[in-house]
Design an enzyme around this catalytic site. Structure first.
Site, PDB file in Angstrom:
ATOM      1  N   ASN A 139      52.083 106.249  44.496  1.00 25.73           N
ATOM      2  CA  ASN A 139      50.771 105.611  44.565  1.00 25.73           C
ATOM      3  C   ASN A 139      50.800 104.817  45.875  1.00 25.73           C
ATOM      4  OD1 ASN A 139      48.463 104.107  44.232  1.00 25.73           O
ATOM      5  ND2 ASN A 139      48.843 103.646  42.070  1.00 25.73           N
ATOM      6  N   ASN A 146      42.434  99.284  40.342  1.00 25.77           N
ATOM      7  CA  ASN A 146      41.658  99.932  39.260  1.00 25.77           C
ATOM      8  C   ASN A 146      42.117  99.234  37.989  1.00 25.77           C
ATOM      9  OD1 ASN A 146      40.443 102.939  40.011  1.00 25.77           O
ATOM     10  ND2 ASN A 146      42.192 102.415  41.282  1.00 25.77           N
ATOM     11  N   CYS A 192      47.142  97.041  43.391  1.00 22.28           N
ATOM     12  CA  CYS A 192      46.762  96.699  42.019  1.00 22.28           C
ATOM     13  C   CYS A 192      47.744  95.797  41.273  1.00 22.28           C
ATOM     14  CB  CYS A 192      46.446  97.967  41.236  1.00 22.28           C
ATOM     15  SG  CYS A 192      45.519  97.575  39.732  1.00 22.28           S
ATOM     16  N   LYS A 249      53.368 101.820  46.060  1.00 20.83           N
ATOM     17  CA  LYS A 249      53.302 100.818  44.980  1.00 20.83           C
ATOM     18  C   LYS A 249      54.652 100.614  44.301  1.00 20.83           C
ATOM     19  CE  LYS A 249      50.283  99.861  40.945  1.00 20.83           C
ATOM     20  NZ  LYS A 249      49.105 100.389  40.228  1.00 20.83           N
ATOM     21  N   GLU A 295      42.395 101.103  45.506  1.00 25.35           N
ATOM     22  CA  GLU A 295      43.565 101.918  45.092  1.00 25.35           C
ATOM     23  C   GLU A 295      43.052 103.315  44.665  1.00 25.35           C
ATOM     24  OE1 GLU A 295      44.872 100.927  41.088  1.00 25.35           O
ATOM     25  OE2 GLU A 295      46.927 101.570  41.519  1.00 25.35           O
ATOM     26  N   GLU A 353      51.007 105.690  34.845  1.00 29.51           N
ATOM     27  CA  GLU A 353      51.526 105.548  36.222  1.00 29.51           C
ATOM     28  C   GLU A 353      53.040 105.756  36.269  1.00 29.51           C
ATOM     29  OE1 GLU A 353      49.994 102.839  39.160  1.00 29.51           O
ATOM     30  OE2 GLU A 353      48.621 102.054  37.663  1.00 29.51           O
TER      31      GLU A 353
HETATM   32  N1  CDV Z   1      46.138 100.205  38.304  1.00 29.70           N
HETATM   33  C1  CDV Z   1      46.811  99.151  37.817  1.00 29.70           C
HETATM   34  O1  CDV Z   1      47.887  98.820  38.305  1.00 29.70           O
HETATM   35  N2  CDV Z   1      46.231  98.503  36.767  1.00 29.70           N
HETATM   36  C2  CDV Z   1      46.861  97.395  36.104  1.00 29.70           C
HETATM   37  C3  CDV Z   1      46.488  97.370  34.627  1.00 29.70           C
HETATM   38  C4  CDV Z   1      47.178  98.418  33.888  1.00 29.70           C
HETATM   39  C5  CDV Z   1      46.812  96.062  33.990  1.00 29.70           C
HETATM   40  C6  CDV Z   1      46.455  96.061  36.715  1.00 29.70           C
HETATM   41  O2  CDV Z   1      47.337  95.223  36.914  1.00 29.70           O
HETATM   42  O3  CDV Z   1      45.282  95.830  36.959  1.00 29.70           O
END
Ligand code: CDV
Length: 317
Positions: free
Chosen positions: A110, A197, A172, A127, A47, A146
């Protein structure tokens, strides 16, 4: 349908604030070539793979925020990646911050793209499950903005026929939500790929690293089995200017087992030759959707978000 596909997960170590896009693309190219030497046909990058994980920083000037966004893809800096993919006949998934002009306004997402072995973009995902907050928090060690810097994705959960199978994309936090995978499975996805991430520290609740990693794997292992699909998850890992991302890239089979996983917090390629028919027995038996799903009882999944509208069923018993 081909019966196997060699997939690579190309984990990135940290990207510092000082690192240029040009240098990051050099790292991505090195991973692409390494994957090719292992016989990989499809490689999954993280990501927001071109920059540091900037949502951790509070920025009030939109010009500062927009420095992390791409207005065109491919662009001058990323074009070599597309050229190399075409030359080597490898497709890839790449996450980045996307700035586009749509409906007569600037929009920021994103985003991830799916690039075919001919170096052409065949799919785009924005996203949907954006975590974090939109205002500055003074009670946390770093921000997770975000919800401030991106809009919720407006393209739904697409799936694309490629590599002799059907591929879906997520990003993510999407991986923690069962709806993500089930919608794609109902659209025929047999391989779901995603980049992430994930900060090691949970800013909302004290949680040890082993629990963070357990939840990270748990959600995907369950989803792989429940949807008879392969899942490939690629991290950006390590310390980015003092902020730790926990890593843990992995490839998960439709049986729910992790078949390959990263061992470092650096740039690293892991590979697995995925049997694309392995999920068939699951989708033909316990998770035969057509035979066993009971949609007449799933209404709240699409009509409610929280439990605010909950009716007191206990009084009717
Ligand atoms: N980049 C993300 O979406 N990170 C989220 C954190 C904030 C929990 C994740 O689900 O990994």
């Amino acid at each position: 349908m081909e019966s196997s596909l060699k997939i690579g997960s190309a984990q990135l170590g940290p990207i510092s604030l000082a690192e240029s896009r040009y240098d990051v693309v050099k790292r991505l190219l090195a991973l692409l070539y390494k994957a090719h030497s292992f016989g990989v046909k499809f490689i999954v990058f993280p990501e927001l793979a071109l920059t540091t994980f900037f949502p951790r920083y509070w920025m009030t000037n939109q010009v500062d925020v927009d420095r992390y966004f791409e207005t065109k893809m491919p662009n001058e800096v990323t074009q070599p990646l597309f050229d190399a993919a075409k030359k080597l006949g490898i497709g890839f998934y790449l996450g980045f911050a996307e700035l586009s002009e749509e409906d007569n306004r600037i929009r920021r997402f994103n985003t991830s793209i799916l690039v075919g072995p001919d170096g052409k973009i065949i799919g785009k995902y924005r996203k949907i499950h954006l975590p974090g907050h939109s205002e500055k928090r003074d009670d946390v060690p770093f921000q997770h903005l975000e919800k401030r810097y991106f809009e919720v994705g407006n393209l739904g959960f697409g799936t694309w026929p490629v590599f002799g199978t059907r591929v879906g994309m997520a990003i993510c936090n999407d991986r923690r939500w069962p709806e993500t995978y089930r919608v794609m499975a109902l659209r025929g996805a047999r391989v779901v790929v995603l980049g992430f991430n994930t900060p090691t520290e949970n800013i909302n609740h004290d949680e040890p690293l082993h629990l963070r990693m357990f939840h990270h794997r748990l959600v995907m292992q369950a989803a792989a089995y429940q949807n008879g699909m392969w899942i490939v998850a690629t991290a950006k890992a390590g310390y980015e200017d003092g902020f730790h991302l926990h890593g843990g890239s992995c490839i998960i089979s439709p049986t729910g087992e992790i078949v390959s996983q990263s061992t470092t917090e650096d740039d690293e390629v892991i590979v697995y030759d995925c049997n694309l028919k392995l999920g068939d027995y699951i989708l033909n038996s316990v998770f035969n959707f057509k035979k066993h799903r009971r949609i007449e009882h799933y209404g709240p999944i699409t009509s409610q978000t929280g439990v605010d509208d909950l009716i007191d069923v206990s009084s009717k018993l």
